[in-house]
Enzyme design. Structure first.
Site, mmCIF file in Angstrom:
data_model
loop_
_atom_site.group_PDB
_atom_site.id
_atom_site.type_symbol
_atom_site.label_atom_id
_atom_site.label_comp_id
_atom_site.label_asym_id
_atom_site.label_seq_id
_atom_site.Cartn_x
_atom_site.Cartn_y
_atom_site.Cartn_z
ATOM 1 C CG HIS A 151 -1.713 -1.229 1.715
ATOM 2 N ND1 HIS A 151 -1.190 -2.312 2.141
ATOM 3 C CD2 HIS A 151 -2.993 -1.400 1.324
ATOM 4 C CE1 HIS A 151 -2.184 -2.934 2.278
ATOM 5 N NE2 HIS A 151 -3.412 -2.466 1.812
ATOM 6 C CG ASP A 190 1.900 -0.872 3.340
ATOM 7 O OD1 ASP A 190 1.176 -0.817 4.231
ATOM 8 O OD2 ASP A 190 1.521 -1.858 2.341
#
Ligand code: XLS
Ligand code: CA
Ligand code: CA
Length: 437
Positions: free
Chosen positions: A99, A102
C-alpha cells in the site's frame, strides 16, 4: 547493511531434510504439469505484514523484534526497503506488494506525503532493477487515516472523496513508475455500519464512478496493469459492498465495468463470507474474472480476519486444482497476505512462516497435478452428470426442452433413481494423494 545476517539463502533440500530453514517441497526449477514450480507459483511478499507489521493487536502493543525499527520517519522507510530486498533474495521470491502508506510515512500535507513517496519509490525502483524482482501489485491505503472514518470512495463527504481521488491518482502513477503487473482496490471502509444514516445507492454510484475515473486515468498515462477488486464481506465495516466474488461481479456488471476488472481473492475473506477459498476461485473462474490470490488462512475458532500463513494442505491442494484448471493466473500471483502470530516475534519467524506457506502451496501443486492427471474428480463428476449427455438431459442442456416436454417425460418416466454423492470416499482418495506427493 545486512538485516538478516544470521540467515543464508533458503534452498530446496527435499523431504528428508530436517533443516527448518530449507524448502522440503518448493523447488523452483522442478517441472510439474509442464511448467516450473516458479512459473506456477508466483509468490509475493506483503509489505504491510512483513516489513511494516509490529504484532500490535487491540489489546497490546507490538512485540515484533525487527532490526529496522530502531529508526524512525524516512530513515525507517529506507531501512525497510533494504530489508525487503534482502528478504526476497534470501527466500528466492520474485514479487512483492504494498500500500502507498506502507512504504513511506504521511507528511503534514498531501504534497509532503507525495514527496516522501517519490523518494522511496526511487529507491525501490533501483533495487528492483538490480535484483530483477517485480511488483505484483500496489494499492492505496484509504482506510487507516481518521479522515476515512466514513469511507473513501463511499464517503458521505465530497472533500474526503476528492482526497481519495488524489491519493488514488498518485498510486496509479507509482504503479506505472514501478511497472506493477496489477493494481488492487480493497475498500476496507467502503461499506456501512447502519442504513439509518446511509444513502446506499449514492455510495455505490460514487464508488463505481471512482473506479471509472481510475480506468480513465490509467489509460491516460499508459498504465497497463490488470485492475483487481478484492472482495471482503466485513471488517472493518460491518457490511462491505464488495462482499464476495459473486456480489463484486454483479456490481461490476451493473456499472458496465466488468471488462476492466478481475478479482483478487483472499482465503480468509472467503471464509469470513461463509465460503471456501476454492468456492470463490471457482465463481471468479466461471466468469473469466480470476486475477490474483491473497494466500492466508483464518482460524475456525475465531470469527475475524486472522491472516495466518497458509498451512492447510487440503485448501492449498484444492486451490491449486482451480489454478491448474484455469491455466494459471496470468499476470496474477500468490501473495502472502499473512502475518506471523504475535507470539512469533523473532525475525527468523518471518522466514519460517514464508517457508511454511511456500511448501504448503508447492505440495498442494504436486497433489493437484496428480489429482488432475489421475482424473479422480473429473471422472466422478462426469459420471455424476451423465444424464445430461443424452435424452431429456441433453435437451435441457441444449435449450430445446420446454415445460411441456419435461412434463411429458416426467409423466412417462419410471421411478426416479438417485445415486450417492460419495463425499467421504472422495475425501479419503484425496488424502491418499496428498500423503503420496
Ligand atoms: C485486508 C486486506 C488488505 C488488502 C489490500 O483485510 O486483505 O490487506 O489485501 O489493501
Ligand atoms: Ca488481502
Ligand atoms: Ca485480510
Amino acid at each position: 547493511m545486512d538485516w538478516f545476517s544470521h540467515i543464508g539463502s533458503i534452498k530446496h533440500e527435499g523431504r528428508s531434510s530436517a533443516n527448518p530453514l530449507a524448502y522440503k517441497h518448493y523447488d523452483p526449477k522442478a517441472i510439474i504439469a509442464g511448467q516450473t514450480m516458479e512459473e506456477h507459483l508466483r509468490f509475493s511478499v506483503a509489505y504491510w505484514h512483513t516489513l511494516t507489521g509490529t504484532g500490535a493487536d487491540p489489546f497490546g502493543e507490538g512485540t515484533a523484534m525487527r532490526p529496522w525499527e530502531r529508526y524512525s520517519g524516512m530513515d525507517l522507510a529506507k531501512a525497510r526497503v533494504e530489508a525487503l530486498f534482502e528478504f526476497l533474495d534470501k527466500l528466492g521470491v520474485r514479487y512483492f506488494c504494498f500500500h502507498d502508506r506502507d512504504i513511506a510515512p504521511e507528511g503534514e500535507t498531501l504534497q509532503e506525503t507525495n514527496r516522501n513517496l517519490d523518494t522511496i519509490v526511487d529507491m525501490i525502483k533501483q533495487s528492483m532493477k538490480a535484483s530483477g524482482v517485480k511488483l505484483l501489485w500496489n494499492t492505496a491505503n484509504m482506510f487507516h487515516h481518521p479522515r476515512f472514518v466514513h469511507g473513501a470512495g463511499t464517503a458521505c463527504n465530497a472533500d474526503v472523496y476528492a482526497y481519495a481521488g488524489a491519493q488514488l491518482k498518485k498510486s496509479l502513477e507509482i504503479g506505472k513508475e514501478l511497472g506493477a503487473e496489477n493494481y488492487v482496490f480493497w475498500g476496507g471502509r467502503e461499506g456501512y455500519e447502519t442504513l439509518l444514516n446511509t444513502n446506499m445507492q449514492l455510495e455505490m454510484d460514487n464508488l463505481a464512478n471512482l473506479y471509472r475515473m481510475a480506468v480513465d486515468y490509467a489509460q491516460e498515462i499508459g498504465f497497463d496493469a490488470q485492475f483487481l477488486i478484492e472482495p471482503k464481506p466485513k471488517e472493518p465495516t460491518k457490511h462491505q459492498y464488495d462482499f464476495d466474488a459473486a456480489t463484486t461481479i454483479a456490481f461490476l456488471q451493473q456499472y458496465g465495468l466488468a471488462g476492466h476488472f478481475k478479482l483478487n481473492l483472499e482465503a480468509n475473506h472467503a471464509t469470513l463470507a461463509g465460503h471456501t477459498f476454492e468456492h470463490e476461485i471457482r465463481v471468479a473462474r466461471m466468469y473469466g474474472m480470476l486475477g490474483s490470490l491473497d494466500a492466508n488462512q483464518g482460524d475456525l475458532l475465531l470469527g475475524w480476519d486472522t491472516d495466518e500463513f497458509p498451512t492447510d494442505l487440503y485448501s492449498t491442494t484444492l486451490t491449486m486444482v482451480e489454478l491448474l484448471k484455469n491455466g494459471g493466473l496470468g499476470r496474477g500471483g500468490i501473495n502472502f497476505d499473512a502475518k506471523v502470530r504475535r507470539g512469533s516475534f523473532e525475525p527468523e519467524d518471518l522466514f519460517y512462516a514464508h517457508i511454511a506457506g511456500m511448501d504448503s502451496f508447492a505440495r498442494g501443486l504436486k497433489a493437484a497435478a496428480k489429482l488432475i492427471e489421475e482424473r479422480l474428480l473429473d471422472e466422478f463428476i462426469e459420471r455424476r452428470y451423465r444424464s445430461f449427455t443424452e435424452g431429456i438431459g441433453q435437451q435441457i442442456v441444449s435449450g430445446q426442452a420446454t415445460l411441456h416436454t419435461l412434463e411429458q417425460y416426467a409423466l412417462e418416466n419410471r421411478p426416479i433413481r438417485n445415486e450417492s454423492g460419495r463425499q467421504e470416499a472422495l475425501k479419503a482418495a484425496i488424502n491418499e494423494i496428498i500423503f503420496s506427493v
